[in-house]
Design a protein around this motif. Structure first.
Motif, short mmCIF file in Angstrom:
data_model
loop_
_atom_site.label_atom_id
_atom_site.label_comp_id
_atom_site.label_asym_id
_atom_site.label_seq_id
_atom_site.Cartn_x
_atom_site.Cartn_y
_atom_site.Cartn_z
N ASP A 149 0.96 -1.10 0.04
CA ASP A 149 0.02 0.04 0.07
C ASP A 149 0.92 1.39 -0.17
OD1 ASP A 149 1.00 0.41 2.78
OD2 ASP A 149 -0.82 -0.31 3.47
N THR A 150 0.31 2.39 0.21
CA THR A 150 0.99 3.73 0.14
C THR A 150 2.14 3.67 1.06
OG1 THR A 150 -0.63 4.79 1.44
CG2 THR A 150 -0.93 4.90 -0.91
N GLN A 151 2.11 3.04 2.36
CA GLN A 151 2.96 3.16 3.28
C GLN A 151 4.18 2.05 3.17
OE1 GLN A 151 2.00 6.23 3.98
NE2 GLN A 151 3.13 5.56 5.78
N THR A 152 3.94 1.26 2.02
CA THR A 152 5.14 0.14 1.69
C THR A 152 6.37 0.76 1.21
OG1 THR A 152 3.33 -1.41 1.31
CG2 THR A 152 5.43 -1.94 0.83
N ARG A 153 7.41 0.63 1.82
CA ARG A 153 8.86 1.13 1.49
C ARG A 153 9.55 -0.04 0.79
NH1 ARG A 153 6.03 4.48 2.03
NH2 ARG A 153 6.01 6.57 3.52
N VAL A 154 9.65 -1.17 1.45
CA VAL A 154 10.59 -2.10 0.76
C VAL A 154 9.75 -3.37 0.54
CG1 VAL A 154 12.69 -3.26 1.01
CG2 VAL A 154 12.38 -1.03 1.96
N VAL A 155 9.94 -4.23 -0.40
CA VAL A 155 9.53 -5.41 -0.67
C VAL A 155 10.87 -6.44 -0.85
CG1 VAL A 155 8.32 -7.13 -2.33
CG2 VAL A 155 7.40 -4.81 -1.82
N TRP A 156 10.95 -7.78 -0.31
CA TRP A 156 12.24 -8.49 -0.40
C TRP A 156 11.67 -9.59 -1.25
CZ3 TRP A 156 16.24 -6.45 2.40
CH2 TRP A 156 15.86 -5.42 3.19
N LEU A 157 12.52 -9.93 -2.21
CA LEU A 157 12.24 -11.14 -2.85
C LEU A 157 13.59 -12.05 -2.90
CD1 LEU A 157 10.84 -9.50 -6.37
CD2 LEU A 157 9.55 -10.41 -4.33
N CYS A 158 13.67 -13.12 -2.16
CA CYS A 158 14.79 -13.72 -2.04
C CYS A 158 14.72 -14.82 -3.21
CB CYS A 158 14.92 -14.47 -0.80
SG CYS A 158 16.17 -15.51 -0.45
N THR A 159 15.63 -14.98 -4.24
CA THR A 159 15.56 -15.64 -5.05
C THR A 159 16.81 -16.04 -5.79
OG1 THR A 159 14.68 -16.17 -7.49
CG2 THR A 159 15.03 -13.91 -6.85
N PRO A 160 17.41 -17.65 -5.60
CA PRO A 160 16.42 -18.90 -5.10
C PRO A 160 16.16 -18.15 -3.62
CG PRO A 160 18.20 -19.52 -6.37
CD PRO A 160 18.54 -18.07 -6.46
N ASN A 161 15.11 -18.69 -3.07
CA ASN A 161 14.82 -18.52 -1.64
C ASN A 161 15.62 -19.39 -0.73
OD1 ASN A 161 13.27 -17.03 0.26
ND2 ASN A 161 11.93 -19.02 0.54
N ASN A 162 15.76 -18.74 0.51
CA ASN A 162 16.55 -19.48 1.48
C ASN A 162 15.32 -19.55 2.78
OD1 ASN A 162 18.20 -20.46 3.57
ND2 ASN A 162 19.62 -18.97 3.71
N PRO A 163 14.89 -20.85 3.14
CA PRO A 163 15.50 -22.02 3.20
C PRO A 163 14.86 -23.02 1.99
CG PRO A 163 13.84 -21.93 4.63
CD PRO A 163 13.62 -20.70 3.91
N THR A 164 14.11 -22.43 0.97
CA THR A 164 13.51 -23.71 0.16
C THR A 164 14.17 -23.97 -1.15
OG1 THR A 164 12.16 -21.85 -0.78
CG2 THR A 164 11.26 -23.16 0.86
N GLY A 165 15.09 -22.97 -1.58
CA GLY A 165 15.96 -23.16 -2.81
C GLY A 165 15.07 -22.72 -4.11
N CYS A 166 13.99 -22.45 -4.08
CA CYS A 166 12.99 -22.14 -5.31
C CYS A 166 13.25 -20.84 -5.64
CB CYS A 166 11.46 -22.25 -4.84
SG CYS A 166 11.21 -24.10 -4.16
N TYR A 167 13.23 -20.49 -7.02
CA TYR A 167 13.24 -19.33 -7.53
C TYR A 167 12.26 -18.72 -8.24
CZ TYR A 167 13.25 -21.42 -12.09
OH TYR A 167 12.85 -22.30 -13.28
N ILE A 168 12.07 -17.31 -8.51
CA ILE A 168 10.98 -16.78 -9.09
C ILE A 168 11.53 -16.62 -10.62
CG2 ILE A 168 10.10 -14.25 -9.42
CD1 ILE A 168 10.71 -14.00 -6.47
N SER A 169 10.49 -16.91 -11.58
CA SER A 169 10.97 -17.32 -12.92
C SER A 169 11.10 -15.76 -13.51
CB SER A 169 9.97 -17.97 -13.90
OG SER A 169 8.87 -17.20 -13.78
N LYS A 170 11.72 -15.50 -14.83
CA LYS A 170 11.66 -14.36 -15.48
C LYS A 170 10.41 -13.88 -15.80
CE LYS A 170 14.14 -13.32 -19.78
NZ LYS A 170 15.08 -13.74 -20.67
N LEU A 304 19.42 -28.23 0.20
CA LEU A 304 18.44 -28.83 -0.32
C LEU A 304 17.39 -29.10 1.11
CD1 LEU A 304 17.05 -30.24 -2.64
CD2 LEU A 304 17.77 -32.67 -1.52
N LEU A 305 16.36 -28.64 1.18
CA LEU A 305 15.22 -28.78 2.23
C LEU A 305 14.54 -29.82 2.00
CD1 LEU A 305 14.12 -27.02 4.66
CD2 LEU A 305 12.24 -26.37 3.21
#
Ligand SMILES: *Cc1c(COP(=O)(O)O)cnc(C)c1O
Length: 359
Positions: A149-170, A304-305
């Motif tokens: 929302d309007t008060q959001t300053r930072v979004v975190w995308l961990c990719t590949p993610n720790n602890p799962t190892g999965c990634y966000i596609s292009k 590997l999780l």
């Protein structure tokens, strides 16, 4: 003495068991540490050789601009040197981001479970933390977007993610960036970038040209094998980098760290070999899990999780008696699992035998 209200509920970092401690406790000679996703092969031999006879004057402060490392890294990433910021590990940059962008009345959006330091430092700044559960180990970007929302300053995308190892596609990343206001900083933490093989893994750094609100984090701690020297970096627009530099400690990366990272970059073939070995040993562990009916999250990293029919704490304690240190999922927000760093082939073969004894 009174401390900041926001710090009261936090706990000091609990280090995992050290190698010497486990040796003593269980009277073992050979301990294999598979708990912190370090590079089990160590850094390139070139690093040790060059750093050992490097002309470092210990009495002189480090180069606060890290010029040599900066120019070399900018060259290898094909970016302007002024779009880089260095940290004492990328962990310190996470802290710098929270200091720069978060304050009471603002909020920050992240997945859960993910790398715990985002929440930790956001809490210190008294910002509201909005956590969106993963979906099958992956970021639920649709739900995350709805939390902004309007008060959001930072979004975190961990990719590949720790602890799962999965990634966000292009494709997923492109859609997300298009939908989010450019007033919101999007941090893309790529600590495991060097291990990724997936064809549809996005190249995030070039996206900064179109999206000035993107900041990409990388580190020398994982594939480059320099966790003990604490060097990480961020790549972002000049505006973001200038603001982060306002609160950066002037000498935050040591002379040895700068030098080691510089030479680590020279030996790219070593990184290619690490990447190849890692995927080979990880595939073999995945095959083992399939054979024994153990579920795991699809990983593009050096860990590997593994999901278990029983408590991860119990299994990791039993594994200690066989000389293996792994991370119980309970401490990472995934009950009944263990996160296992991909070790050397011979150690992982022994690990498989031990794991069967422990579950
Ligand atoms: C290991 C790790 C880091 C921190 O690495 P540094 O040693 O501080 O550079 C950051 N993010 C993720 C997701 C990690 O796993």
């Amino acid at each position: 003495m009174k401390i900041k209200e926001s710090i009261k509920p936090l706990r000091p970092y609990q280090p995992g068991k050290g190698i010497e401690e486990v040796k003593k406790e269980h009277q073992l000679h050979h301990i294999v540490k598979l708990a912190s996703n370090e590079n089990v092969y160590g850094p390139s031999p070139l690093v040790k050789e060059k750093v050992n006879d490097g002309p470092i004057d210990f009495e002189i402060y480090p180069d606060g601009y890290a010029e040599k490392l900066r120019l070399k890294l900018a060259d290898s990433l094909h970016i302007n040197p002024d779009t880089l910021v260095f940290g004492s590990g990328s962990e310190e940059i996470i802290q710098m981001i929270c200091r720069t962008y978060l304050e009471p009345g603002t909020n920050t959006v992240m997945a859960t479970p993910t790398f715990p330091q985002y929440k930790h430092y956001a809490t210190v700044e008294n910002a509201e933390v909005r956590e969106v559960p993963l979906l099958n180990g992956k970021h639920n970007l649709e739900k995350m977007r709805k939390q902004i929302d309007t008060q959001t300053r930072v979004v975190w995308l961990c990719t590949p993610n720790n602890p799962t190892g999965c990634y966000i596609s292009k494709e997923e990343l492109r859609t997300f960036l298009k939908q989010v206001s450019k007033d919101v900083l999007i941090v893309i933490d790529e600590a495991y970038y060097e291990f990724v093989f997936a064809d549809d893994f996005p190249e995030a750094i070039p996206l900064i040209d179109a999206y000035e609100n993107v900041l990409v984090l990388r580190t020398f701690s994982k594939a480059y094998g320099l966790a003990g020297l604490r060097v990480g970096y961020g790549v972002g627009s000049k505006d973001v980098i200038t603001n982060l530099n306002k609160i950066r400690g002037p000498f935050n990366v040591t002379s040895i760290g700068q030098m080691a990272a510089y030479f680590a970059l020279e030996d790219q073939r070593y990184i290619d070999r690490i990447k190849a070995k890692n995927v080979e040993v990880r595939s073999s562990l995945e095959h083992f899990c399939n054979q024994h009916g153990l579920l795991f999250d699809k990983s593009e990293t050096n860990f590997l999780l593994i999901h278990l029919p029983t408590s991860g704490i119990t299994v990791s304690e039993k594994l200690l008696t066989y000389g293996f240190i792994v991370r119980p999922g309970e401490l990472l927000g995934v009950p009944n699992s263990i996160r296992v760093t991909i070790g050397k082939k011979e150690d992982m073969d022994a690990f498989k035998v031990a794991l069967l004894e422990c579950i």
